[in-house]
Design an enzyme around this catalytic site. Structure first.
Site, PDB file in Angstrom:
ATOM      1  N   ASP A   1      19.798   1.046  10.821  1.00 59.21           N
ATOM      2  CA  ASP A   1      20.318  -0.321  10.978  1.00 59.21           C
ATOM      3  C   ASP A   1      19.187  -1.340  10.804  1.00 59.21           C
ATOM      4  OD1 ASP A   1      19.038   0.076  13.387  1.00 59.21           O
ATOM      5  OD2 ASP A   1      20.759  -0.445  14.650  1.00 59.21           O
ATOM      6  N   SER A   2      17.964  -0.822  10.580  1.00 60.53           N
ATOM      7  CA  SER A   2      16.852  -1.698  10.188  1.00 60.53           C
ATOM      8  C   SER A   2      17.148  -2.396   8.856  1.00 60.53           C
ATOM      9  CB  SER A   2      15.547  -0.903  10.064  1.00 60.53           C
ATOM     10  OG  SER A   2      15.718   0.200   9.206  1.00 60.53           O
TER      11      SER A   2
ATOM     12  N   ASP B   1      22.809   5.446  10.780  1.00 62.26           N
ATOM     13  CA  ASP B   1      22.763   4.799  12.090  1.00 62.26           C
ATOM     14  C   ASP B   1      24.135   4.262  12.465  1.00 62.26           C
ATOM     15  OD1 ASP B   1      20.665   4.551  13.873  1.00 62.26           O
ATOM     16  OD2 ASP B   1      19.588   3.076  12.657  1.00 62.26           O
TER      17      ASP B   1
ATOM     18  N   LYS C   1      23.029   8.799  13.931  1.00 60.51           N
ATOM     19  CA  LYS C   1      22.038   8.522  14.982  1.00 60.51           C
ATOM     20  C   LYS C   1      22.583   7.416  15.865  1.00 60.51           C
ATOM     21  CE  LYS C   1      17.996   6.217  14.143  1.00 60.51           C
ATOM     22  NZ  LYS C   1      18.135   5.013  14.987  1.00 60.51           N
TER      23      LYS C   1
ATOM     24  N   GLU D   1      21.538   5.038  19.536  1.00 59.82           N
ATOM     25  CA  GLU D   1      20.415   4.656  20.406  1.00 59.82           C
ATOM     26  C   GLU D   1      20.783   4.854  21.878  1.00 59.82           C
ATOM     27  OE1 GLU D   1      18.925   0.748  19.487  1.00 59.82           O
ATOM     28  OE2 GLU D   1      18.570   1.260  17.386  1.00 59.82           O
TER      29      GLU D   1
ATOM     30  N   GLU E   1      10.649   5.912  19.650  1.00 60.70           N
ATOM     31  CA  GLU E   1      10.089   4.690  19.066  1.00 60.70           C
ATOM     32  C   GLU E   1       9.275   3.945  20.118  1.00 60.70           C
ATOM     33  OE1 GLU E   1      12.933   2.229  16.998  1.00 60.70           O
ATOM     34  OE2 GLU E   1      11.450   0.673  16.577  1.00 60.70           O
TER      35      GLU E   1
HETATM   36  O1  KIV Z   1      16.960   1.659  11.887  1.00 57.48           O
HETATM   37  C1  KIV Z   1      15.887   2.263  11.733  1.00 57.48           C
HETATM   38  O2  KIV Z   1      15.199   2.136  10.712  1.00 57.48           O
HETATM   39  C2  KIV Z   1      15.443   3.125  12.800  1.00 57.48           C
HETATM   40  C3  KIV Z   1      14.047   3.654  12.710  1.00 57.48           C
HETATM   41  C4  KIV Z   1      13.083   2.592  13.036  1.00 57.48           C
HETATM   42  C5  KIV Z   1      13.864   4.842  13.556  1.00 57.48           C
HETATM   43  O3  KIV Z   1      16.164   3.365  13.709  1.00 57.48           O
END
Ligand code: KIV
Length: 260
Positions: free
Chosen positions: A52-53, A91, A120, A122, A186
């Site tokens: 989600d980055s 994500d 993934k 969080e 992280e």
């Molecule tokens: O969204 C992302 O890029 C991440 C990484 C920083 C682990 O969750």
């Protein structure tokens, strides 16, 4: 150039666990588009994360709070087209899994339909993780700095104090018990991160957490030097921003100066 092959898509969970058993470091990179994904597949990145980055990198947002499932679906489809053989982890955006087990299952399934092999999320969401694993969707955990919760927790380093370090270790063990196949740490204090990696039998993958651990994940635009701001822990392997500017300026000069 590297002759490596990334992990096999058909056995994402086995590949991650085998790497940990053999002491082989895992290289995980974010990817959001087909071109980047295809390059990563060609050079042998182990797996790709549609993080989600993307909110910060490609969508120009300030944080990851406003990226939607529809958007992550589109980026996941693109990455899958570019890297048909690589394992892809997608994500789950904010509020696509916290609200209920049913939401987590249905939304994770949308990402699987878009081409993800795993999702993934969080934090320690016990019921959601248990239900996803039970339903057959591999889950990657993410502890330490959880940017989706950053406004509450602050964007800081975690596990410096013994009490917080112990809590992180407990949560990590619980995640392993719930069946996550790998865990991202992280911005975790490096000794705490190493302690967690030593105690878990699943691979622990670091970002901004000092030690190599069982592998590392990076935001691709950071290592390519494309991001306007790059965190101090990220290795800038290319001055991409400068090279892009140079190439585009050269093209402008060529066209403007050209007499047809
Ligand atoms: O969204 C992302 O890029 C991440 C990484 C920083 C682990 O969750």
């Amino acid at each position: 150039m590297s002759e490596r092959k990334g992990f096999s898509r058909s056995s994402i969970v086995k590949e991650f666990l085998r790497a940990k058993r053999r002491g082989e470091k895992i290289v995980l990179l974010t990817a959001y588009d087909a071109i980047t994904a295809s390059i990563c597949q060609e050079v042998g990145v182990d797996a790709l994360l549609v993080g989600d980055s993307v909110a910060n990198t490609y969508l120009g947002m300030e944080d990851t709070l406003r990226v939607t499932l529809d958007e992550i679906e589109i980026f996941t489809k693109a990455v899958r087209r570019g890297a048909p053989q690589l394992p892809i982890i997608a994500d789950m955006p904010l509020m696509t899994y916290e609200t209920s087990v049913k939401d987590a299952l249905l939304n994770a399934h949308r990402l699987v339909l878009a081409g993800a092999d795993a999702v993934k999320l969080e934090g320690l969401w016990v019921d959601q993780i248990r239900a996803l694993v039970r339903a057959g969707i591999p889950v990657m955990g993410h502890l330490g700095l959880n940017p989706q919760r950053g406004l509450i927790s602050g964007y800081r380093r975690f596990g410096r104090k013994e009490e917080e370090a112990r809590k992180l270790l407990e949560e990590a063990k619980k995640m392993e018990d719930l069946g996550v196949f790998s865990l991202i740490l992280e911005m975790v204090n490096e000794d705490t991160a190493q302690r967690i990696a030593d105690e878990l039998s699943i691979p622990v993958i670091g970002i901004g957490s000092g030690k190599p651990l069982d592998g590392q994940v990076r935001v691709i635009t950071d290592i390519l030097g494309l991001s306007p701001w790059i965190p101090s822990f990220a290795e800038r392997m290319l001055d991409g921003r400068h090279l892009f500017k140079e190439a585009i300026s050269k093209f402008i000069d060529e066209i403007k100066g050209l007499n047809f």
